[in-house]
Write a protein that holds these residues in place. Sequence first.
Motif, PDB file in Angstrom:
ATOM      1  N   VAL A 182       0.914  -0.962   0.144  1.00  0.00           N
ATOM      2  CA  VAL A 182       0.041   0.024   0.121  1.00  0.00           C
ATOM      3  C   VAL A 182       0.964   0.742  -0.407  1.00  0.00           C
ATOM      4  CG1 VAL A 182      -2.000   1.202   1.589  1.00  0.00           C
ATOM      5  CG2 VAL A 182      -1.747  -1.476   1.797  1.00  0.00           C
ATOM      6  N   VAL A 183       0.955   1.874  -1.010  1.00  0.00           N
ATOM      7  CA  VAL A 183       1.324   3.467  -1.592  1.00  0.00           C
ATOM      8  C   VAL A 183       1.278   4.732  -0.361  1.00  0.00           C
ATOM      9  CG1 VAL A 183       2.811   4.529  -3.013  1.00  0.00           C
ATOM     10  CG2 VAL A 183       2.869   1.914  -3.204  1.00  0.00           C
ATOM     11  N   ARG A 184       1.537   4.994   0.165  1.00  0.00           N
ATOM     12  CA  ARG A 184       0.951   6.190   0.908  1.00  0.00           C
ATOM     13  C   ARG A 184       2.035   7.426   0.579  1.00  0.00           C
ATOM     14  NH1 ARG A 184      -1.729   3.294   5.485  1.00  0.00           N
ATOM     15  NH2 ARG A 184      -4.072   2.552   4.623  1.00  0.00           N
ATOM     16  N   GLY A 185       2.965   6.626   0.582  1.00  0.00           N
ATOM     17  CA  GLY A 185       4.211   7.635  -0.300  1.00  0.00           C
ATOM     18  C   GLY A 185       4.237   8.012  -1.632  1.00  0.00           C
ATOM     19  N   GLU A 186       5.497   7.638  -1.739  1.00  0.00           N
ATOM     20  CA  GLU A 186       6.353   7.256  -3.163  1.00  0.00           C
ATOM     21  C   GLU A 186       7.289   6.405  -3.473  1.00  0.00           C
ATOM     22  OE1 GLU A 186       9.642  10.201  -5.358  1.00  0.00           O
ATOM     23  OE2 GLU A 186       7.972  11.058  -4.170  1.00  0.00           O
ATOM     24  N   VAL A 187       6.625   5.428  -4.580  1.00  0.00           N
ATOM     25  CA  VAL A 187       7.490   4.537  -4.980  1.00  0.00           C
ATOM     26  C   VAL A 187       8.343   4.768  -5.808  1.00  0.00           C
ATOM     27  CG1 VAL A 187       7.865   2.257  -5.483  1.00  0.00           C
ATOM     28  CG2 VAL A 187       6.848   2.411  -3.373  1.00  0.00           C
ATOM     29  N   SER A 188       9.935   4.847  -6.295  1.00  0.00           N
ATOM     30  CA  SER A 188      10.617   5.131  -7.467  1.00  0.00           C
ATOM     31  C   SER A 188      11.303   4.038  -7.628  1.00  0.00           C
ATOM     32  CB  SER A 188      11.267   6.551  -6.880  1.00  0.00           C
ATOM     33  OG  SER A 188      12.022   6.645  -8.026  1.00  0.00           O
ATOM     34  N   GLY A 189      11.464   2.929  -9.132  1.00  0.00           N
ATOM     35  CA  GLY A 189      11.624   2.434  -9.544  1.00  0.00           C
ATOM     36  C   GLY A 189      10.493   1.338  -9.729  1.00  0.00           C
ATOM     37  N   PRO A 190      11.740  -0.086 -10.585  1.00  0.00           N
ATOM     38  CA  PRO A 190      10.819  -1.195 -10.975  1.00  0.00           C
ATOM     39  C   PRO A 190       9.793  -2.005 -10.582  1.00  0.00           C
ATOM     40  CG  PRO A 190      12.907  -1.748 -11.504  1.00  0.00           C
ATOM     41  CD  PRO A 190      12.681  -0.615 -10.591  1.00  0.00           C
ATOM     42  N   ILE A 191       8.349  -2.155 -10.832  1.00  0.00           N
ATOM     43  CA  ILE A 191       7.134  -2.844  -9.114  1.00  0.00           C
ATOM     44  C   ILE A 191       7.362  -4.522 -10.372  1.00  0.00           C
ATOM     45  CG2 ILE A 191       5.855  -2.984  -8.107  1.00  0.00           C
ATOM     46  CD1 ILE A 191       5.740   0.085  -8.197  1.00  0.00           C
ATOM     47  N   GLU A 192       7.712  -5.771  -9.645  1.00  0.00           N
ATOM     48  CA  GLU A 192       6.507  -6.335  -9.777  1.00  0.00           C
ATOM     49  C   GLU A 192       6.032  -7.192  -8.825  1.00  0.00           C
ATOM     50  OE1 GLU A 192       7.140 -10.053 -12.295  1.00  0.00           O
ATOM     51  OE2 GLU A 192       8.095  -9.241 -12.234  1.00  0.00           O
ATOM     52  N   ILE A 193       4.555  -7.397  -9.646  1.00  0.00           N
ATOM     53  CA  ILE A 193       3.520  -7.931  -9.342  1.00  0.00           C
ATOM     54  C   ILE A 193       3.396  -9.691  -9.440  1.00  0.00           C
ATOM     55  CG2 ILE A 193       1.505  -7.488  -7.996  1.00  0.00           C
ATOM     56  CD1 ILE A 193       1.688  -4.135  -9.144  1.00  0.00           C
ATOM     57  N   ARG A 194       3.429 -10.157  -8.526  1.00  0.00           N
ATOM     58  CA  ARG A 194       3.297 -11.704  -9.154  1.00  0.00           C
ATOM     59  C   ARG A 194       1.727 -11.727  -9.165  1.00  0.00           C
ATOM     60  NH1 ARG A 194       8.010 -13.016 -10.721  1.00  0.00           N
ATOM     61  NH2 ARG A 194      10.467 -12.366  -8.853  1.00  0.00           N
TER      62      ARG A 194
END
Length: 134
Positions: free
Chosen positions: A69-81
């Motif tokens: 759960v992102v309420r801030g920031e994610v910077s980079g590749p994301i893999e959702i299996r």
Amino acid sequence: MEPVPYETIIDTDQTLGGETEGPITVKTGATLTLVGAHEGSVALESSATLVVLGILRGGLDIGSLGTAVVRGEVSGPIEIRVAGTLVVEENGAVTGDVSNFGSFTNKGVREGYVEGRTPDDRPGATEISHGHGR
């Protein structure tokens, strides 16, 4: 930056604040809450949870039945299996390419390519996208 030892293993519910770095693995059933700035990858095993209130600069790998759960920031590749879940809340943002083979709900901001399943962009979400698929 205060370094985190190489490959930190999270096997109980924990909160990580301040400025940290290094790869992290969140084990089955555990929850990690990031309130500071973390530079490094985060891998979620089956049924693990990540809540990002601060900033994650690095890859995010969401395993089967894992939830981020992102309420801030994610910077980079994301893999959702398969059977993994990513939810970007209204005040959250993800920048980077996403490989979506699970569930991706966006109520915030996303930027980057998405391959696999089309994300569920909710009303009010912002897509600064380079497209779906390649």
